[in-house]
Design a protein around this motif. Sequence first.
Motif, PDB file in Angstrom:
ATOM      1  N   SER A 142      88.785  57.049 100.552  1.00 17.19           N
ATOM      2  CA  SER A 142      90.131  56.641 100.139  1.00 17.19           C
ATOM      3  C   SER A 142      90.610  57.451  98.936  1.00 17.19           C
ATOM      4  O   SER A 142      91.788  57.802  98.852  1.00 17.19           O
ATOM      5  N   LEU A 143      89.718  57.750  97.996  1.00 17.30           N
ATOM      6  CA  LEU A 143      90.113  58.565  96.840  1.00 17.30           C
ATOM      7  C   LEU A 143      90.544  59.965  97.270  1.00 17.30           C
ATOM      8  O   LEU A 143      91.531  60.503  96.767  1.00 17.30           O
ATOM      9  N   PHE A 144      89.794  60.551  98.197  1.00 16.88           N
ATOM     10  CA  PHE A 144      90.194  61.867  98.709  1.00 16.88           C
ATOM     11  C   PHE A 144      91.536  61.781  99.427  1.00 16.88           C
ATOM     12  O   PHE A 144      92.394  62.659  99.264  1.00 16.88           O
ATOM     13  N   GLY A 145      91.725  60.731 100.222  1.00 12.58           N
ATOM     14  CA  GLY A 145      92.994  60.568 100.930  1.00 12.58           C
ATOM     15  C   GLY A 145      94.167  60.433  99.972  1.00 12.58           C
ATOM     16  O   GLY A 145      95.211  61.073 100.153  1.00 12.58           O
ATOM     17  N   ILE A 146      93.993  59.621  98.936  1.00 13.14           N
ATOM     18  CA  ILE A 146      95.059  59.441  97.952  1.00 13.14           C
ATOM     19  C   ILE A 146      95.328  60.746  97.209  1.00 13.14           C
ATOM     20  O   ILE A 146      96.481  61.111  96.974  1.00 13.14           O
ATOM     21  N   ALA A 147      94.266  61.455  96.850  1.00 15.52           N
ATOM     22  CA  ALA A 147      94.436  62.724  96.135  1.00 15.52           C
ATOM     23  C   ALA A 147      95.201  63.732  96.991  1.00 15.52           C
ATOM     24  O   ALA A 147      96.117  64.409  96.495  1.00 15.52           O
ATOM     25  N   PHE A 148      94.859  63.833  98.270  1.00 21.51           N
ATOM     26  CA  PHE A 148      95.578  64.756  99.145  1.00 21.51           C
ATOM     27  C   PHE A 148      97.035  64.340  99.310  1.00 21.51           C
ATOM     28  O   PHE A 148      97.934  65.184  99.352  1.00 21.51           O
ATOM     29  N   TYR A 149      97.284  63.032  99.392  1.00 27.03           N
ATOM     30  CA  TYR A 149      98.651  62.530  99.500  1.00 27.03           C
ATOM     31  C   TYR A 149      99.458  62.924  98.257  1.00 27.03           C
ATOM     32  O   TYR A 149     100.582  63.408  98.361  1.00 27.03           O
ATOM     33  N   LEU A 150      98.886  62.702  97.075  1.00 24.86           N
ATOM     34  CA  LEU A 150      99.581  63.043  95.834  1.00 24.86           C
ATOM     35  C   LEU A 150      99.837  64.549  95.731  1.00 24.86           C
ATOM     36  O   LEU A 150     100.915  64.979  95.312  1.00 24.86           O
ATOM     37  N   LEU A 151      98.855  65.334  96.130  1.00 27.02           N
ATOM     38  CA  LEU A 151      99.040  66.792  96.127  1.00 27.02           C
ATOM     39  C   LEU A 151     100.149  67.206  97.095  1.00 27.02           C
ATOM     40  O   LEU A 151     100.956  68.086  96.790  1.00 27.02           O
ATOM     41  N   TYR A 152     100.185  66.578  98.267  1.00 27.60           N
ATOM     42  CA  TYR A 152     101.207  66.895  99.261  1.00 27.60           C
ATOM     43  C   TYR A 152     102.602  66.578  98.725  1.00 27.60           C
ATOM     44  O   TYR A 152     103.522  67.400  98.844  1.00 27.60           O
ATOM     45  N   VAL A 153     102.764  65.398  98.114  1.00 29.70           N
ATOM     46  CA  VAL A 153     104.073  65.013  97.574  1.00 29.70           C
ATOM     47  C   VAL A 153     104.497  65.991  96.482  1.00 29.70           C
ATOM     48  O   VAL A 153     105.635  66.457  96.452  1.00 29.70           O
ATOM     49  N   GLU A 154     103.580  66.319  95.585  1.00 27.18           N
ATOM     50  CA  GLU A 154     103.885  67.249  94.497  1.00 27.18           C
ATOM     51  C   GLU A 154     104.250  68.630  95.056  1.00 27.18           C
ATOM     52  O   GLU A 154     105.213  69.263  94.614  1.00 27.18           O
ATOM     53  N   TYR A 155     103.498  69.106  96.049  1.00 26.37           N
ATOM     54  CA  TYR A 155     103.757  70.421  96.627  1.00 26.37           C
ATOM     55  C   TYR A 155     105.118  70.461  97.324  1.00 26.37           C
ATOM     56  O   TYR A 155     105.865  71.432  97.174  1.00 26.37           O
ATOM     57  N   MET A 156     105.454  69.407  98.073  1.00 29.31           N
ATOM     58  CA  MET A 156     106.734  69.389  98.775  1.00 29.31           C
ATOM     59  C   MET A 156     107.897  69.388  97.781  1.00 29.31           C
ATOM     60  O   MET A 156     108.906  70.058  97.992  1.00 29.31           O
ATOM     61  N   ASP A 157     107.766  68.660  96.675  1.00 33.47           N
ATOM     62  CA  ASP A 157     108.812  68.644  95.665  1.00 33.47           C
ATOM     63  C   ASP A 157     108.928  70.016  95.000  1.00 33.47           C
ATOM     64  O   ASP A 157     110.034  70.505  94.769  1.00 33.47           O
ATOM     65  N   PHE A 158     107.793  70.636  94.719  1.00 32.41           N
ATOM     66  CA  PHE A 158     107.799  71.975  94.125  1.00 32.41           C
ATOM     67  C   PHE A 158     108.470  72.983  95.062  1.00 32.41           C
ATOM     68  O   PHE A 158     109.277  73.805  94.633  1.00 32.41           O
ATOM     69  N   GLU A 159     108.142  72.913  96.341  1.00 31.93           N
ATOM     70  CA  GLU A 159     108.746  73.820  97.320  1.00 31.93           C
ATOM     71  C   GLU A 159     110.258  73.610  97.413  1.00 31.93           C
ATOM     72  O   GLU A 159     111.018  74.573  97.534  1.00 31.93           O
ATOM     73  N   LEU A 160     110.708  72.359  97.346  1.00 29.86           N
ATOM     74  CA  LEU A 160     112.143  72.067  97.372  1.00 29.86           C
ATOM     75  C   LEU A 160     112.829  72.739  96.186  1.00 29.86           C
ATOM     76  O   LEU A 160     113.873  73.377  96.338  1.00 29.86           O
ATOM     77  N   GLN A 161     112.239  72.628  95.014  1.00 33.57           N
ATOM     78  CA  GLN A 161     112.825  73.242  93.829  1.00 33.57           C
ATOM     79  C   GLN A 161     112.793  74.767  93.910  1.00 33.57           C
ATOM     80  O   GLN A 161     113.738  75.437  93.481  1.00 33.57           O
ATOM     81  N   GLU A 162     111.747  75.324  94.486  1.00 33.68           N
ATOM     82  CA  GLU A 162     111.678  76.780  94.664  1.00 33.68           C
ATOM     83  C   GLU A 162     112.755  77.263  95.642  1.00 33.68           C
ATOM     84  O   GLU A 162     113.360  78.315  95.440  1.00 33.68           O
ATOM     85  N   GLN A 163     113.004  76.497  96.702  1.00 30.06           N
ATOM     86  CA  GLN A 163     114.057  76.867  97.646  1.00 30.06           C
ATOM     87  C   GLN A 163     115.424  76.818  96.986  1.00 30.06           C
ATOM     88  O   GLN A 163     116.280  77.660  97.253  1.00 30.06           O
ATOM     89  N   LEU A 164     115.629  75.844  96.111  1.00 30.34           N
ATOM     90  CA  LEU A 164     116.891  75.769  95.377  1.00 30.34           C
ATOM     91  C   LEU A 164     117.072  76.989  94.481  1.00 30.34           C
ATOM     92  O   LEU A 164     118.178  77.504  94.337  1.00 30.34           O
ATOM     93  N   LYS A 165     115.993  77.452  93.902  1.00 34.19           N
ATOM     94  CA  LYS A 165     116.063  78.657  93.061  1.00 34.19           C
ATOM     95  C   LYS A 165     116.392  79.880  93.915  1.00 34.19           C
ATOM     96  O   LYS A 165     117.192  80.723  93.524  1.00 34.19           O
TER      97      LYS A 165
END
Length: 142
Positions: A62-85
């Motif tokens: 479960s800890l690995f699953g949560i960590a991957f989920y948090l990384l995925y959310v952070e990465y998707m938000d970062f990619e959105l901001q990079e696309q805006l740039k």
Amino acid sequence: MGKEKEIMYEKFMDLQQQVHQQNQKKIKVGLKVNILLPLVFLVISFISDRSKLVFLVLWIVSLFGIAFYLLYVEYMDFELQEQLKELGIMEKEAEAQALIGEEVIQSIDEINNAKNEMVKDIKDLRKEIKTDIQSMGDKLKR
């Protein structure tokens, strides 16, 4: 035509802000689950007479699953901001907005400051104890 572009731009920026705020909420929920889930597995493992190994494995997975989920959310938000740039909507020099929020960053800074003060106090106390021990040793030698 210019008015339509402005309206479209405003709608796009509103959508981006909504997605960013939703991602912030997802991160907060993920962090809470990351704290609560191990406690739940710990309580269940102590209450039940079953093998503790099963709960340990579930907890780790479960800890690995949560960590991957948090990384995925952070990465998707970062990619959105990079696309805006890339599209020129956001300034290229602008730093990416933090998902955890300014309050959390300030709290982390406060915790680090408190930790540094505690370390300093411990070092000072250690020096005092060392000098007290030396003075006691000198008195015993006399």
